[in-house]
Scaffold this motif. Structure first.
Motif, PDB file in Angstrom:
ATOM      1  N   ARG A 444       0.822  -1.229   0.000  1.00 16.08           N
ATOM      2  CA  ARG A 444       0.000   0.000   0.000  1.00 16.08           C
ATOM      3  C   ARG A 444       0.844   1.262   0.000  1.00 16.08           C
ATOM      4  N   VAL A 445       2.103   1.146   0.420  1.00 14.01           N
ATOM      5  CA  VAL A 445       2.967   2.334   0.530  1.00 14.01           C
ATOM      6  C   VAL A 445       4.148   2.157  -0.410  1.00 14.01           C
ATOM      7  N   THR A 446       4.435   3.168  -1.216  1.00 14.05           N
ATOM      8  CA  THR A 446       5.626   3.078  -2.059  1.00 14.05           C
ATOM      9  C   THR A 446       6.502   4.301  -1.802  1.00 14.05           C
ATOM     10  N   VAL A 447       7.797   4.092  -1.863  1.00 17.18           N
ATOM     11  CA  VAL A 447       8.721   5.165  -1.470  1.00 17.18           C
ATOM     12  C   VAL A 447       9.778   5.378  -2.547  1.00 17.18           C
ATOM     13  N   VAL A 448      10.065   6.654  -2.856  1.00 15.16           N
ATOM     14  CA  VAL A 448      11.278   6.979  -3.614  1.00 15.16           C
ATOM     15  C   VAL A 448      12.281   7.427  -2.560  1.00 15.16           C
ATOM     16  N   HIS A 449      13.236   6.554  -2.255  1.00 14.64           N
ATOM     17  CA  HIS A 449      14.209   6.904  -1.225  1.00 14.64           C
ATOM     18  C   HIS A 449      15.210   7.906  -1.773  1.00 14.64           C
ATOM     19  N   ARG A 536      -1.265   3.082  -2.386  1.00 14.94           N
ATOM     20  CA  ARG A 536      -2.116   4.266  -2.223  1.00 14.94           C
ATOM     21  C   ARG A 536      -1.473   5.353  -1.365  1.00 14.94           C
ATOM     22  N   VAL A 537      -0.251   5.117  -0.922  1.00 12.10           N
ATOM     23  CA  VAL A 537       0.502   6.171  -0.235  1.00 12.10           C
ATOM     24  C   VAL A 537       1.848   6.271  -0.953  1.00 12.10           C
ATOM     25  N   LEU A 538       2.129   7.454  -1.492  1.00 15.94           N
ATOM     26  CA  LEU A 538       3.368   7.661  -2.253  1.00 15.94           C
ATOM     27  C   LEU A 538       4.271   8.573  -1.431  1.00 15.94           C
ATOM     28  N   VAL A 539       5.447   8.072  -1.085  1.00 19.56           N
ATOM     29  CA  VAL A 539       6.369   8.862  -0.268  1.00 19.56           C
ATOM     30  C   VAL A 539       7.556   9.250  -1.139  1.00 19.56           C
ATOM     31  N   LEU A 540       7.806  10.531  -1.243  1.00 22.48           N
ATOM     32  CA  LEU A 540       8.885  11.023  -2.103  1.00 22.48           C
ATOM     33  C   LEU A 540       9.904  11.742  -1.229  1.00 22.48           C
ATOM     34  N   ASP A 541      11.080  11.118  -1.047  1.00 20.77           N
ATOM     35  CA  ASP A 541      12.102  11.723  -0.202  1.00 20.77           C
ATOM     36  C   ASP A 541      13.104  12.441  -1.108  1.00 20.77           C
TER      37      ASP A 541
END
Ligand SMILES: Nc1ncnc2c1ncn2[C@@H]1O[C@H](COP(=O)(O)OP(=O)(O)OP(=O)(O)O)[C@@H](O)[C@H]1O
Length: 633
Positions: A444-449, A536-541
């Motif tokens: 459900r959560v994807t991250v661009v580290h 459904r949660v996109l985390v962009l660092d």
């Protein structure tokens, strides 16, 4: 005494564990190998017997030698056949056992749900020891150890059979041969153990030497080596570390060479005496010349069977690998929560949906809350997050800002379930994500580290890695192309020699390398592929740190459209970008210090307003052309 018993028990357990690996190569293959090894062990005794027979036949007038010659030929043929087949058999067995062992270690490592385990120095050291990829002569693979242990056992067949031949001539010759052989074995083994220890003690220096040595050929470091003229300095450092290790090793080599005289004496004197006694006995009528020749051959067989230390070294070299693998198994076997309580079963079982390719309903973005989250890195002096409360509303674009080291990246990792909070919890629609299970939550959560990975794969695969597994065909070409377009990669693809199939690694045939900004777009496309597959949660660092102003502005103009129905958490230092977010939170001292829209925070006149004013001044003075060109206003 107790310590010795414990050490012996541990050694026996590890040797048994090594033997237990052998059936993993396949039972039929193992059976053939054992048969070949046993036949080889019987060869010295067989050779002694047929030689004796041939000589006696030759010495007896009128006796035919054809049968004896045939027997000698048969034994020689058997020996040759065994050695011809032994090599490929050993290669096969070794390959199968080691491949299985390495895959087991990799599976163990990738199964761990959180990062802290893999990041720990203890686990890293165990992984280094258990991967069984020998970089030093003292390190052996589990298969080498297992085969060594098999040889140690089969050696007994050789010893008993040759001893029986000797005993047939005279039983008291057996201890006369075995006792000096045991002494020689003890001396040689002692030398190896000492040499082994000196190598192990010097390993830290050896690793430092390797590190500096590798720098001279690594493409990334080659730049700096030349820029700062470090070449000669690095080579000198490597040599110094190498000498710090090898000077002791070479000194021990010299010492061992001097000690060889004692070993030689311990072997030659009793062996020579035994053979002289046998020869004198034969001249006095005890046995035939043929029997004497057989005795000499078998006597040497007894001596070799006892003194051979090569197999034992294989076992000793592999024991630490088995020990490390056991410790790793004990350390990493953690149950992952796969059972999903009723309240969140929906999250786990939702059909993952690629827009335009299926008719399943879109899963909704969850309402995420971080409630009193405290997190400290293992071994660090204090927590990075201290009772942090944060809400991520479904579908909103939330920006997180803060000074360097404030804990923004840490927050993204806790949110993605890569670290577990030491206190507090992360919930999705009111359910603790620990109850959902790490794997289910991470779908459900994807991250661009910040430090995303540049996979040495094609552009298509680099993007499709955003979501593997599941029941859809992989890679999904439509989802790849859609995600790439959304990330602004269209012009990049057009310029690649083999388009989507171009390997993104210069070391591969037809491969190319991308610029830092283009790689960042690939990483973003990977995360967008995941959102197309159900995240459904996109985390962009810091997703735009390498992007030029125009590409960044263009991306953010489209971001809201691209991420419809997805909650986005954006970590950025570029406040001119951040101001476009629905809500901005400022992280300081491990908590949310300020929260609101850009206008609200500016009106508040706190740290955010101060940081924004500082950046605006810098930009206005020409540090950034965004404000002047009006790309961002
Ligand atoms: N794997 C780690 N192990 C131990 N400490 C870590 C680790 N990663 C980060 N830290 C520490 O945690 C603190 C917060 O780091 P973090 O990377 O979360 O900050 P950040 O706000 O993202 O910083 P930046 O703006 O520079 O990217 C820092 O003091 C850092 O040294």
């Amino acid at each position: 005494m107790q310590k010795t018993v414990r050490r012996l028990c541990a050694a026996t357990r590890e040797r048994t564990a090594l033997l237990a690996l052998l059936p993993g190569a396949g039972r039929p293959l193992l059976a053939v190998l054992v048969a070949v090894r046993v036949l080889q062990a019987l060869l010295p005794a067989a050779t002694a017997l047929v030689t004796a027979r041939l000589l006696d036949a030759a010495a007896t007038p009128g006796a035919g030698t054809a049968g004896a010659v045939l027997l000698v030929g048969a034994v020689l043929l058997l020996g040759q056949t065994c050695s011809v087949f032994q090599r490929p058999l050993v290669t096969l067995v070794r390959g199968r056992i080691d491949a299985r062992h390495r895959a087991d270690v990799m599976r163990l490592l990738t199964r761990t749900a959180t990062l802290d385990v893999v990041e720990s120095a203890e686990v890293q050291a165990l992984v280094r020891a258990a991967t069984a990829d020998p970089r030093e002569w003292i390190e052996k693979t589990p298969a080498e150890g297992a085969l060594g242990q098999l040889s140690v056992l089969v050696r007994w067949v050789g010893l008993v059979s040759t001893a029986a031949v000797v005993a047939a001539w005279s039983w008291w010759l057996v201890p006369l041969l075995v006792v000096p052989a045991v002494v020689v074995r003890h001396l040689v083994r002692g030398q190896w153990v000492r040499h082994f220890r000196i190598w192990v003690d010097g390993l830290p220096e050896n690793r430092r030497a390797h590190y500096w040595g590798e720098l001279t050929s690594a493409p990334a470091e080659a730049k700096e080596l030349r820029t700062f003229g470090l070449g000669a300095w690095v080579v000198d450092r490597r040599q110094r570390h190498l000498h710090a290790q090898l000077d002791d090793v070479w000194a021990d080599d010299l010492r061992a060479a001097r000690e060889k005289w004692w070993v030689l004496l311990a072997a030659v004197v009793p062996l020579g005496a035994a053979f002289v006694v046998a020869a004198v006995g034969t001249t006095r009528g005890h046995g035939t010349v043929g029997a004497l020749a057989g005795l000499l051959a078998a006597g040497w067989g007894v001596f070799s069977a006892v003194t051979g230390t090569g197999d034992a070294l294989m076992v000793e070299g592999a024991r630490p690998v088995v020990r490390a693998a056991e410790a790793l198994r004990a350390r990493l076997t953690e149950p992952e929560t796969e059972t999903v309580p009723g309240a969140v079963r929906e999250i786990e079982t939702e059909t993952r949906h690629v827009p335009g390719t299926a008719t399943a309903p879109e899963p909704a973005a969850p309402h995420v809350r971080l409630e009193g989250v405290t997190f400290a890195y293992p071994g660090s002096s204090g927590p990075v997050l201290r009772g942090l409360d944060l809400e991520i509303r479904p579908g909103e674009l939330l920006a997180v800002v803060g000074l360097n080291g404030a804990g923004k990246s840490t927050l993204t990792k806790v949110l993605a379930g890569l670290y577990e909070p030491s206190a507090g919890r992360v919930t999705a629609d009111g359910v603790d994500v620990r109850a959902i299970g790490a794997r289910a939550w991470r779908r459900r959560v994807t991250v661009v580290h910040q430090d995303f990975v540049r996979y040495q794969l094609s552009l298509e695969d680099n993007i499709a890695l955003g979501q593997v597994g599941g029941d859809r065909p992989w890679p999904d070409p439509d989802a790849v192309r859609g995600a790439a377009t959304d990330a602004g990669l269209g012009p990049v693809v057009d310029g690649l020699p083999a388009g989507w199939r171009t390997p993104l690694a210069r070391s591969r045939t037809g491969g190319v390398d991308l610029s830092g900004g283009q790689w960042q777009q690939v990483a973003l496309a990977r995360a967008l592929y995941a959102t197309r597959a159900g995240a459904r949660v996109l985390v962009l660092d810091e997703p735009t740190a390498h992007l030029d102003v125009r590409t960044e502005a263009e991306l953010f103009r489209r971001l809201a459209g691209i991420t419809q129905g997805v909650s986005t958490v954006l970590v950025s230092h570029r406040l001119s970008t951040v101001r476009l977010a629905d809500r901005i939170v400022l992280l300081a001292d491990g908590r949310i210090a300020e929260s609101g829209t850009h206008d609200e925070l500016m009106a508040l006149g706190g740290s955010y307003a101060h940081m924004f004013a500082l950046q605006a001044q810098r930009f206005a003075r020409g540090y950034d052309d965004r404000l002047e060109t009006g790309v961002l206003s």
